[in-house]
Motif scaffolding. Structure first.
Motif, short mmCIF file in Angstrom:
data_model
loop_
_atom_site.label_atom_id
_atom_site.label_comp_id
_atom_site.label_asym_id
_atom_site.label_seq_id
_atom_site.Cartn_x
_atom_site.Cartn_y
_atom_site.Cartn_z
N SER A 70 0.83 -1.21 0.00
CA SER A 70 0.00 0.00 0.00
C SER A 70 0.86 1.26 0.00
O SER A 70 1.94 1.30 0.60
CB SER A 70 -0.92 0.02 1.23
N HIS A 71 0.36 2.30 -0.69
CA HIS A 71 1.08 3.57 -0.73
C HIS A 71 1.10 4.21 0.65
O HIS A 71 2.12 4.77 1.07
CB HIS A 71 0.40 4.51 -1.73
N ALA A 72 -0.03 4.13 1.36
CA ALA A 72 -0.10 4.74 2.69
C ALA A 72 0.87 4.06 3.65
O ALA A 72 1.55 4.73 4.45
CB ALA A 72 -1.53 4.66 3.23
N PHE A 79 8.09 7.69 6.96
CA PHE A 79 7.99 8.83 7.87
C PHE A 79 8.48 8.47 9.27
O PHE A 79 9.28 9.21 9.87
CB PHE A 79 6.54 9.31 7.94
N ILE A 80 8.02 7.35 9.80
CA ILE A 80 8.42 6.95 11.15
C ILE A 80 9.92 6.68 11.22
O ILE A 80 10.62 7.19 12.11
CB ILE A 80 7.63 5.71 11.61
N GLY A 263 9.90 18.19 6.62
CA GLY A 263 10.68 17.69 5.50
C GLY A 263 10.49 16.20 5.29
O GLY A 263 10.33 15.74 4.15
N VAL A 264 10.51 15.44 6.37
CA VAL A 264 10.31 14.00 6.27
C VAL A 264 8.90 13.69 5.78
O VAL A 264 8.70 12.76 4.98
CB VAL A 264 10.59 13.31 7.61
N ALA A 265 7.91 14.46 6.24
CA ALA A 265 6.54 14.23 5.79
C ALA A 265 6.40 14.44 4.29
O ALA A 265 5.74 13.65 3.59
CB ALA A 265 5.58 15.17 6.54
N ALA A 269 5.52 11.53 1.59
CA ALA A 269 4.45 11.63 0.59
C ALA A 269 4.99 11.35 -0.81
O ALA A 269 4.36 10.63 -1.60
CB ALA A 269 3.80 13.01 0.65
N LEU A 270 6.14 11.92 -1.11
CA LEU A 270 6.75 11.65 -2.41
C LEU A 270 7.10 10.17 -2.55
O LEU A 270 6.91 9.57 -3.61
CB LEU A 270 8.02 12.50 -2.57
#
Length: 378
Positions: A70-72, A79-80, A263-265, A269-270
């Motif tokens: 999954s993309h999410a 991110f984590i 920045g990490v977020a 997303a990218l």
């Protein structure tokens, strides 16, 4: 690391003789306890750092139940993992660097820069900028101090340009994420941009475009400044170095942590949601205009080098050419709307225009150059 509140009589690291501990603890016993605590914390830090990736994967795809494709889930894991890793590196590295820098005589550095030949001064200004862990806004107080200490404007701007672009933390993160070749190229580009900028600003006599009150301060400032009447800096004790490093870590961390998360977020997303080759197809894919356009878009943004590195990694993974990626990320780090607003109190519009214009030109040239050289360095 032990907190300053755990150290009796250590409220100020600048005091040459801090008060004795109310517990009667001797300096040797305090130092012994301090290094034992540091060793224990270092071992704990390494144990946690070694398992961040495994823990992130288990949390997202095991405990939270996201599908592995999954993309999410991919974005959340990214991110984590990157957030915890970068923040842990920030705390450890800032504390260690500040501890080493605790006895640095900034006044002596200023005098040393001002007293050397101009070309060497550009290099020293850029080199000093590369070892200071400041964002573009945090560099301004030192820039103002250098200017009022009669250091030539070109040398101070070499520092101002290089300081947000390069620091020890960025080197460690870049080396770990993108490898040594990219790290060396990025550092050389950042230092060169600072040195060339210093030469350019001196060539156009940019110092005349400082605000009038700065020019008055320069005229009235003494040629050399000293810490005390003897010109000596007393060596700090281990306790004083800790207090300084702890305070420096807390101050910088408070300024940086939210930009790291942002920045990490964006990078997450990218990483998770942007289709493969989207940037290559829609942000130039090597077109000549993509580099100046990316610089123009990035200059108003506000980030720091530690926050931009995850974005840089994602842009490269998604297919953006190395030169366009470098131009975009260096522009986002070197200048920002908050920095421009702060510099407006120091610079006239002419000097600000020359400063921003130079950044646009030099980063565009960097982007074009490394788009040509890209295949041989990645």
């Amino acid at each position: 690391m032990p907190t300053s509140s755990e150290i009796p009589g250590s409220a100020c690291c600048c005091s040459p003789n801090p008060p004795s501990s109310s517990t009667g603890e001797t300096p040797k016993s305090w130092n012994r306890r301090y290094f034992l605590i540091i060793a224990a914390l270092a071992a704990m830090w390494w144990a946690v750092y070694s398992y961040i990736l495994d823990a992130s994967h288990w949390l997202v795809f095991g405990a939270l139940g996201f599908a592995t494709d999954s993309h999410a889930g991919a974005s959340l894991e990214f991110f984590i993992y990157d957030t915890i890793k970068i923040l842990m590196l920030l705390v450890a590295l800032i504390y260690g660097i500040a501890w080493i820098r605790a006895s640095l005589n900034v006044e002596r550095v200023r005098a040393y820069l001002a007293g050397k030949r101009r070309g060497l001064g550009y290099f020293l200004g850029a080199a000093f900028g590369s070892v200071t862990p400041f964002c573009s806004c945090s560099s301004i107080p030192l820039f103002l101090g250098f200017t009022t200490a009669r250091i030539p404007i070109g040398i101070t701007l070499s520092f101002l340009i290089t300081s947000p672009l390069v620091n020890e933390i960025a080197v460690v993160l870049l080396w770990g994420l993108l490898g040594w070749k990219f790290t060396v190229i990025y550092v050389l580009a950042g230092v060169s941009a600072g040195m060339i900028g210093g030469f350019f600003m001196d060539s156009i006599r940019a110092g005349r475009w400082l605000q009038p009150f700065i020019l008055e301060a320069v005229e009235s400032a003494p040629a050399h400044q000293h810490i005390d009447e003897h010109g000596h800096v007393q060596k700090l004790t281990i306790r004083q170095r800790h207090v300084f490093a702890y305070g420096e870590t807390a101050m910088i961390f408070k300024r940086v942590w939210k930009w790291v998360i942002i920045g990490v977020a964006i990078g997450a997303a990218l990483h998770g949601f942007v289709p493969d080759n989207w940037f290559a197809e829609n942000f130039g894919a090597g077109e000549w205009w993509s580099v100046p356009a990316s610089v123009l878009v990035a200059i108003p943004l506000y980030s720091n080098v530690t926050g931009i590195i995850p974005i840089m990694e994602s842009l490269l993974v998604k297919g953006l050419p190395i030169g366009t990626t470098m131009a975009f990320c260096m522009s986002a780090v070197a200048a920002s709307i908050p920095e421009v607003m702060m510099l407006r109190q120091i610079m006239t519009i002419k000097l600000q225009g020359a400063f921003i214009g130079y950044l646009w030109v030099i980063f565009t040239l960097v982007g074009w150059l490394f788009n040509i050289l890209g295949p041989s360095i990645v």
